[in-house]
Design a protein around this motif. Structure first.
Motif, PDB file in Angstrom:
ATOM      1  N   ASP A 196       0.880  -1.233  -0.120  1.00  0.00           N
ATOM      2  CA  ASP A 196       0.075  -0.082   0.047  1.00  0.00           C
ATOM      3  C   ASP A 196       0.790   1.067  -0.011  1.00  0.00           C
ATOM      4  O   ASP A 196       2.086   1.195  -0.283  1.00  0.00           O
ATOM      5  N   SER A 197       0.320   2.409   0.095  1.00  0.00           N
ATOM      6  CA  SER A 197       1.026   3.734   0.121  1.00  0.00           C
ATOM      7  C   SER A 197       1.988   3.629   0.996  1.00  0.00           C
ATOM      8  O   SER A 197       3.025   4.300   1.049  1.00  0.00           O
ATOM      9  N   ASP A 198       1.617   3.237   2.397  1.00  0.00           N
ATOM     10  CA  ASP A 198       2.426   3.327   3.544  1.00  0.00           C
ATOM     11  C   ASP A 198       3.622   2.207   3.494  1.00  0.00           C
ATOM     12  O   ASP A 198       4.810   2.159   4.058  1.00  0.00           O
ATOM     13  N   HIS A 199       3.224   1.194   3.041  1.00  0.00           N
ATOM     14  CA  HIS A 199       4.311  -0.054   2.686  1.00  0.00           C
ATOM     15  C   HIS A 199       4.421  -0.219   1.219  1.00  0.00           C
ATOM     16  O   HIS A 199       3.927  -1.515   0.777  1.00  0.00           O
ATOM     17  N   PRO A 200       5.027   0.473   0.388  1.00  0.00           N
ATOM     18  CA  PRO A 200       5.092   0.094  -1.153  1.00  0.00           C
ATOM     19  C   PRO A 200       5.778  -1.179  -1.338  1.00  0.00           C
ATOM     20  O   PRO A 200       5.610  -1.752  -2.313  1.00  0.00           O
ATOM     21  N   TYR A 201       6.755  -1.545  -0.242  1.00  0.00           N
ATOM     22  CA  TYR A 201       7.299  -2.945  -0.663  1.00  0.00           C
ATOM     23  C   TYR A 201       6.545  -4.323  -0.183  1.00  0.00           C
ATOM     24  O   TYR A 201       7.239  -5.127   0.037  1.00  0.00           O
ATOM     25  N   GLY A 202       5.339  -3.978   0.582  1.00  0.00           N
ATOM     26  CA  GLY A 202       4.546  -4.978   1.180  1.00  0.00           C
ATOM     27  C   GLY A 202       4.993  -5.085   2.644  1.00  0.00           C
ATOM     28  O   GLY A 202       5.582  -4.059   3.173  1.00  0.00           O
ATOM     29  N   HIS A 203       4.509  -6.214   3.086  1.00  0.00           N
ATOM     30  CA  HIS A 203       4.431  -6.085   4.622  1.00  0.00           C
ATOM     31  C   HIS A 203       5.215  -7.315   5.065  1.00  0.00           C
ATOM     32  O   HIS A 203       5.195  -7.812   6.258  1.00  0.00           O
ATOM     33  N   ALA A 204       6.152  -7.939   4.349  1.00  0.00           N
ATOM     34  CA  ALA A 204       6.755  -9.247   4.591  1.00  0.00           C
ATOM     35  C   ALA A 204       7.824  -8.948   5.710  1.00  0.00           C
ATOM     36  O   ALA A 204       7.915  -9.965   6.445  1.00  0.00           O
ATOM     37  N   ARG A 205       8.339  -7.881   5.996  1.00  0.00           N
ATOM     38  CA  ARG A 205       9.130  -7.493   7.126  1.00  0.00           C
ATOM     39  C   ARG A 205       8.443  -8.046   8.540  1.00  0.00           C
ATOM     40  O   ARG A 205       9.138  -8.029   9.792  1.00  0.00           O
ATOM     41  N   PHE A 206       7.086  -7.864   8.557  1.00  0.00           N
ATOM     42  CA  PHE A 206       6.560  -8.269   9.958  1.00  0.00           C
ATOM     43  C   PHE A 206       6.707  -9.595  10.338  1.00  0.00           C
ATOM     44  O   PHE A 206       6.732  -9.860  11.611  1.00  0.00           O
ATOM     45  N   GLU A 207       6.950 -10.468   9.469  1.00  0.00           N
ATOM     46  CA  GLU A 207       7.170 -11.886   9.484  1.00  0.00           C
ATOM     47  C   GLU A 207       8.721 -11.966  10.414  1.00  0.00           C
ATOM     48  O   GLU A 207       9.158 -12.703  11.389  1.00  0.00           O
ATOM     49  N   THR A 208       9.645 -11.038   9.700  1.00  0.00           N
ATOM     50  CA  THR A 208      11.010 -10.920  10.440  1.00  0.00           C
ATOM     51  C   THR A 208      10.894 -10.196  11.801  1.00  0.00           C
ATOM     52  O   THR A 208      11.515 -10.742  12.741  1.00  0.00           O
ATOM     53  N   LEU A 209       9.929  -9.328  12.152  1.00  0.00           N
ATOM     54  CA  LEU A 209      10.052  -8.830  13.578  1.00  0.00           C
ATOM     55  C   LEU A 209       9.173  -9.858  14.451  1.00  0.00           C
ATOM     56  O   LEU A 209       9.664  -9.923  15.347  1.00  0.00           O
ATOM     57  N   ALA A 210       8.410 -10.714  13.746  1.00  0.00           N
ATOM     58  CA  ALA A 210       7.752 -11.821  14.741  1.00  0.00           C
ATOM     59  C   ALA A 210       8.809 -12.785  15.074  1.00  0.00           C
ATOM     60  O   ALA A 210       8.881 -13.318  16.180  1.00  0.00           O
ATOM     61  N   THR A 211       9.826 -13.203  13.907  1.00  0.00           N
ATOM     62  CA  THR A 211      10.881 -14.041  14.295  1.00  0.00           C
ATOM     63  C   THR A 211      11.722 -13.708  15.482  1.00  0.00           C
ATOM     64  O   THR A 211      12.187 -14.367  16.268  1.00  0.00           O
ATOM     65  N   VAL A 212      11.973 -12.186  15.504  1.00  0.00           N
ATOM     66  CA  VAL A 212      12.911 -11.598  16.466  1.00  0.00           C
ATOM     67  C   VAL A 212      12.101 -11.907  17.848  1.00  0.00           C
ATOM     68  O   VAL A 212      12.634 -12.102  18.898  1.00  0.00           O
ATOM     69  N   THR A 213      10.811 -11.514  17.855  1.00  0.00           N
ATOM     70  CA  THR A 213      10.051 -11.784  18.977  1.00  0.00           C
ATOM     71  C   THR A 213      10.123 -13.107  19.519  1.00  0.00           C
ATOM     72  O   THR A 213      10.338 -13.471  20.695  1.00  0.00           O
ATOM     73  N   LEU A 214       9.873 -13.814  18.604  1.00  0.00           N
ATOM     74  CA  LEU A 214       9.861 -15.498  18.966  1.00  0.00           C
ATOM     75  C   LEU A 214      11.237 -16.017  19.473  1.00  0.00           C
ATOM     76  O   LEU A 214      11.328 -16.574  20.482  1.00  0.00           O
ATOM     77  N   GLY A 215      12.335 -15.391  18.958  1.00  0.00           N
ATOM     78  CA  GLY A 215      13.814 -15.611  19.449  1.00  0.00           C
ATOM     79  C   GLY A 215      13.882 -15.194  20.978  1.00  0.00           C
ATOM     80  O   GLY A 215      14.369 -15.856  21.889  1.00  0.00           O
ATOM     81  N   MET A 216      13.475 -13.907  21.289  1.00  0.00           N
ATOM     82  CA  MET A 216      13.535 -13.572  22.577  1.00  0.00           C
ATOM     83  C   MET A 216      12.545 -14.264  23.519  1.00  0.00           C
ATOM     84  O   MET A 216      12.969 -14.491  24.668  1.00  0.00           O
ATOM     85  N   ILE A 217      11.517 -14.801  23.028  1.00  0.00           N
ATOM     86  CA  ILE A 217      10.626 -15.564  24.200  1.00  0.00           C
ATOM     87  C   ILE A 217      11.427 -16.685  24.469  1.00  0.00           C
ATOM     88  O   ILE A 217      11.577 -17.545  25.286  1.00  0.00           O
ATOM     89  N   LEU A 218      12.144 -17.592  23.195  1.00  0.00           N
ATOM     90  CA  LEU A 218      12.833 -18.824  23.685  1.00  0.00           C
ATOM     91  C   LEU A 218      13.931 -18.560  24.546  1.00  0.00           C
ATOM     92  O   LEU A 218      14.374 -19.433  25.370  1.00  0.00           O
TER      93      LEU A 218
END
Length: 383
Positions: free
Chosen positions: A70-92
């Motif tokens: 979209d106009s705010d995320h012209p390259y898509g939202h795939a990086r949200f997966e990456t942020l989730a992976t960081v959160t996942l790693g911190m939980i582990l």
């Protein structure tokens, strides 16, 4: 349904199945560990509980990452997966640290070491079977969707399976009379969980700071580009990863004498070939150059030269006494090596019959244009 949404549906289904299994395992292992007096099994249950939390995070991340650009995320939202992976790693890592502290405390107080019961063994065997099935199922989804997040989840299931095997070994040893075995097994599991979390955080941070793709893959891109018809060379090839896909941009060199449309076609061919032949690549930006920017910057860059309108005015001032405006059909400018090369296209009807007079007239035109300090060469053609 778009490919992105179809992949998101597959990933979401796999994650929900994993979440249900992890919920059952977390309750089963923790409960059995408490009643069977197994610290290692309780630790393994907490491990499964952390996986359940990561499954929830994964489902949310997949839903967001599947959104179209979209106009705010012209390259898509795939990086949200990456942020989730960081959160996942911190939980582990947090879970692993908690398990380790508890296990070490048990080792320091042998009076609290209790021989676990057979119920713990049965539950551990069931956990191994369930996690191995989840590993193979999630891995198949990760390969189809090229998702690093799903791949990470698959390895969580495999780590659960391995940790359960360690727990099983500790239980059997503890039942056989080695009282410390259960607490030692819990410590090993804790270190494994923390290590996986650390690796996930590091790999995700490398992606967030736009670390280049592996050299082998970059070399593959380079070979495809150079093998494309019309490409004379390349430079400034840059790559990065975004969620399950990869992005690249590159400057290609083409002949400086071809038309803009031909250069555009060559760039399109490069882009299409890269996307067709390199599975991970989702988007490529191709910049067309008539020469190597990196080399030109050392000898003189064309960006400091006047624009076309200024050059045309200078040429007009120099040749207005030598040729009528209607005789000029076109003027092509080539900005190369810090100078301008001029192509003067004249009407064929104005050619002189006397070749010597013709050459003299051309020499006068070339000499006049060469007085412009930006011009290095002039060629005259007729149509």
């Amino acid at each position: 349904m778009s490919a992105i949404r179809q992949q998101a549906k597959e990933k979401r289904k796999a994650t929900l199945i994993a979440a249900l299994v992890n919920l059952v395992l977390a309750i089963g292992k923790t409960t059995c560990g408490i009643f069977a007096h197994s610290e290692a099994l309780v630790a393994d249950g907490i491990h499964s509980l952390s996986d359940l939390l990561t499954d929830i995070i994964t489902v949310i991340a997949i839903k967001i990452a599947a959104k179209e650009a979209d106009s705010d995320h012209p390259y898509g939202h795939a990086r949200f997966e990456t942020l989730a992976t960081v959160t996942l790693g911190m939980i582990l890592m947090t879970a692993g640290a908690g398990i380790l502290v508890s296990a070490v405390d048990r080792l320091q107080h042998p009076e609290f070491l209790i021989v676990p019961g057979l119920l713990a063994v049965v539950m551990t065997v069931l956990s191994i079977v369930a996690n191995e099935w989840l590993y193979h199922y999630t891995t198949s989804i990760a390969k189809r969707t090229r998702s690093q997040l799903m791949k990470a989840n698959a390895w969580h299931h495999r780590s659960d399976s391995i940790s359960s095997i360690i727990v099983l070994a500790g239980l059997i040893a503890a039942i056989a009379g080695f009282g410390y075995a259960d607490a030692i097994a819990a410590s090993i599991v804790a270190v494994m969980v923390a290590k996986i979390g650390y690796e996930l955080i590091v790999s995700s941070i490398l992606e967030l700071v736009d670390t280049a793709l592996p050299k082998k893959l970059v070399d593959e891109l380079r070979n495809v580009i150079l093998d494309t018809d019309g490409v004379a060379g390349l430079h400034r090839l840059r790559t990065r990863r975004m969620g399950p896909t990869a992005l690249a941009d590159v400057h290609i060199m083409v002949s400086p004498r071809i038309t803009v449309s031909e250069g555009h076609l060559i760039a399109d061919n490069v882009r299409n070939r890269l996307r067709d032949e390199v599975e991970e690549l989702s988007e490529v930006l191709v910049h067309v150059d008539p020469e190597d920017d990196d080399v030109v910057e050392l000898s003189g860059h064309c960006q400091s030269l006047p624009q076309r309108s200024t050059i045309i005015d200078l040429i007009d001032n120099q040749i207005r006494q030598l040729v009528w405006p209607e005789q000029i059909k076109d003027i092509n400018l080539h900005y190369l090596q810090g100078h301008v090369e001029v192509e003067l296209i004249l009407s064929r009807s104005e050619m002189l019959k006397d070749q010597q007079q013709q050459r003299q007239a051309e020499d006068k035109l070339c000499s006049a244009i060469k007085q412009i300090k930006y011009v290095s060469k002039t060629n005259i053609y007729y149509q």
